[in-house]
Scaffold this motif. Structure first.
Motif, mmCIF file in Angstrom:
data_model
loop_
_atom_site.group_PDB
_atom_site.id
_atom_site.type_symbol
_atom_site.label_atom_id
_atom_site.label_comp_id
_atom_site.label_asym_id
_atom_site.label_seq_id
_atom_site.Cartn_x
_atom_site.Cartn_y
_atom_site.Cartn_z
ATOM 1 N N TYR A 111 0.848 -1.186 0.000
ATOM 2 C CA TYR A 111 0.000 0.000 0.000
ATOM 3 C C TYR A 111 0.889 1.244 0.000
ATOM 4 O O TYR A 111 2.082 1.177 0.301
ATOM 5 C CB TYR A 111 -0.960 0.009 1.179
ATOM 6 N N ARG A 112 0.279 2.365 -0.329
ATOM 7 C CA ARG A 112 1.010 3.619 -0.376
ATOM 8 C C ARG A 112 0.833 4.379 0.942
ATOM 9 O O ARG A 112 -0.161 4.206 1.651
ATOM 10 C CB ARG A 112 0.524 4.465 -1.552
ATOM 11 N N THR A 113 1.801 5.225 1.232
ATOM 12 C CA THR A 113 1.748 6.057 2.428
ATOM 13 C C THR A 113 2.112 7.477 2.048
ATOM 14 O O THR A 113 3.251 7.741 1.633
ATOM 15 C CB THR A 113 2.702 5.544 3.523
ATOM 16 N N SER A 117 5.000 9.177 -0.549
ATOM 17 C CA SER A 117 6.188 8.365 -0.764
ATOM 18 C C SER A 117 6.130 7.661 -2.108
ATOM 19 O O SER A 117 5.071 7.204 -2.553
ATOM 20 C CB SER A 117 6.327 7.331 0.355
ATOM 21 N N MET A 164 6.316 1.647 -1.743
ATOM 22 C CA MET A 164 5.105 1.014 -1.222
ATOM 23 C C MET A 164 5.467 0.219 0.030
ATOM 24 O O MET A 164 6.590 -0.273 0.178
ATOM 25 C CB MET A 164 4.466 0.122 -2.280
ATOM 26 N N PHE A 224 1.142 0.342 -8.163
ATOM 27 C CA PHE A 224 1.354 1.609 -7.452
ATOM 28 C C PHE A 224 0.231 2.597 -7.757
ATOM 29 O O PHE A 224 -0.224 3.322 -6.874
ATOM 30 C CB PHE A 224 2.711 2.193 -7.862
ATOM 31 N N TRP A 236 -4.214 3.501 0.122
ATOM 32 C CA TRP A 236 -3.381 4.251 1.057
ATOM 33 C C TRP A 236 -3.416 3.582 2.436
ATOM 34 O O TRP A 236 -4.480 3.200 2.916
ATOM 35 C CB TRP A 236 -3.878 5.693 1.163
ATOM 36 N N ASN A 244 1.189 13.883 -3.633
ATOM 37 C CA ASN A 244 1.709 12.845 -4.522
ATOM 38 C C ASN A 244 3.203 12.946 -4.772
ATOM 39 O O ASN A 244 3.771 12.107 -5.474
ATOM 40 C CB ASN A 244 0.978 12.887 -5.871
ATOM 41 N N TYR A 271 7.287 11.830 -7.758
ATOM 42 C CA TYR A 271 7.263 10.508 -8.400
ATOM 43 C C TYR A 271 8.274 10.403 -9.525
ATOM 44 O O TYR A 271 8.106 9.653 -10.471
ATOM 45 C CB TYR A 271 5.866 10.170 -8.923
#
Length: 301
Positions: free
Chosen positions: A106-108, A111, A114, A278, A283, A291, A294
């Motif tokens: 999952y994303r935080t 960042s 993952m 991704f 989240w 975001n 990236y």
């Protein structure tokens, strides 16, 4: 540094055990003197007898029980086993056994990496602390004093009475005068008769008390204690170890802005370390609108 651990019980109870000898145990209670035992009381009385004998055969010494005062001189020192009270606290760096990643990455926040939930069925802390009860020995010194007395011989006391035919006799007055002058005590002379009021006797007269030499005695008490470093502390169950990076996409080119390739981290063996995932990954915390740039995220394929 102390780690916090969440233990989730699945189909049973999380287990814990201590795996080394205690090192920094201390008693958290102060023992009180229980009072001298029979052998110590006998030794105290023997001292009183010796103190009296030093004055002579007419003296005697009696232990004054009210004078006994115990003071702690060493201890308490633990002997025997322990009974743990309450919970054991593990501290230090938590070291999981065979950790694994549960669920999908999952994303935080913003960042470019993952994350995943790292879990394990067992782990251990290098240190532990806990409260307990145990037997402790302590050394007390008992001070005391002796009530001293001396046996004194008192002679008989009495008075003279005239037994003659006439109280007008001049010797009758002289008979009565003997007692006023303290002469001819205990003696009958003619009609002047000695009458005993109180026979000769002995009396024990008190003298100043004298202190004995304090006597030490060991006693055992069951007290509360605290172990600050009980050694390795093992736990088991369904353990959440923490959030860790499981997919990372570093820039591997010497030219700034050229993304590298996704790499698996921290034991993740799944196939979702991809830009495609991704872009749709849920989240797990942080802002969903931040975001970042990236710039190091590889293009989706």
């Amino acid at each position: 540094m102390k780690n916090l651990l969440t233990i989730t019980m699945i189909g049973g109870t999380a287990l814990a055990s201590i795996m080394s000898s205690p090192a920094l145990a201390i008693a958290t209670e102060t023992p009180s003197a229980q009072g001298p035992n029979g052998a110590t009381l006998s030794a105290m009385q023997s001292q009183c007898n010796s103190l009296a004998l030093a004055h002579g055969p007419a003296w005697s010494g009696e232990l004054d029980l009210g004078s006994i005062n115990g003071s702690l001189i060493s201890g308490p020192t633990q002997v025997g086993g322990r009974t743990i009270v309450g919970e054991i606290e593990g501290y230090g760096d938590l070291i999981p056994s065979d950790p694994y990643i549960a669920g999908d990455p999952y994303r935080t926040g913003g960042s470019v990496n993952m994350f995943g939930d790292q879990r394990a069925s067992a782990a251990w802390y290098p240190h532990s602390r806990y409260d307990y009860t145990a037997n402790f020995t302590s050394m007390f010194s008992y001070a005391f004093s002796c009530n001293m007395s001396e046996r004194v011989r008192y002679p008989a006391t009495g008075h003279h009475e005239w037994r003659g035919p006439s109280q007008a006799d001049p010797q009758a007055a002289a008979c009565r005068q003997w007692d006023l002058n303290g002469i001819h005590q205990g003696v009958t002379l003619g009609p002047c008769e000695w009458v005993e009021d109180d026979p000769a006797h002995d009396e024990d007269e008190p003298r100043n008390p004298e202190a004995g030499v304090p006597i030490s005695e060991t006693q055992t008490d069951n007290l509360m204690g605290h172990e600050e470093d009980g050694g390795r502390f093992e736990i088991s169950g369904d353990l959440f170890i923490g959030k860790v990076v499981v997919c990372i996409s570093p820039s591997t080119s010497t030219r700034r802005g050229v993304p590298g390739e996704w790499r698996q981290q921290n034991g993740y063996t799944g196939n979702k370390c991809t830009t495609t995932w991704f872009n749709v990954a849920p989240w797990g915390g942080g802002s969903q609108t931040s975001n970042g740039t990236y710039i190091s995220v590889p293009p989706a394929t």
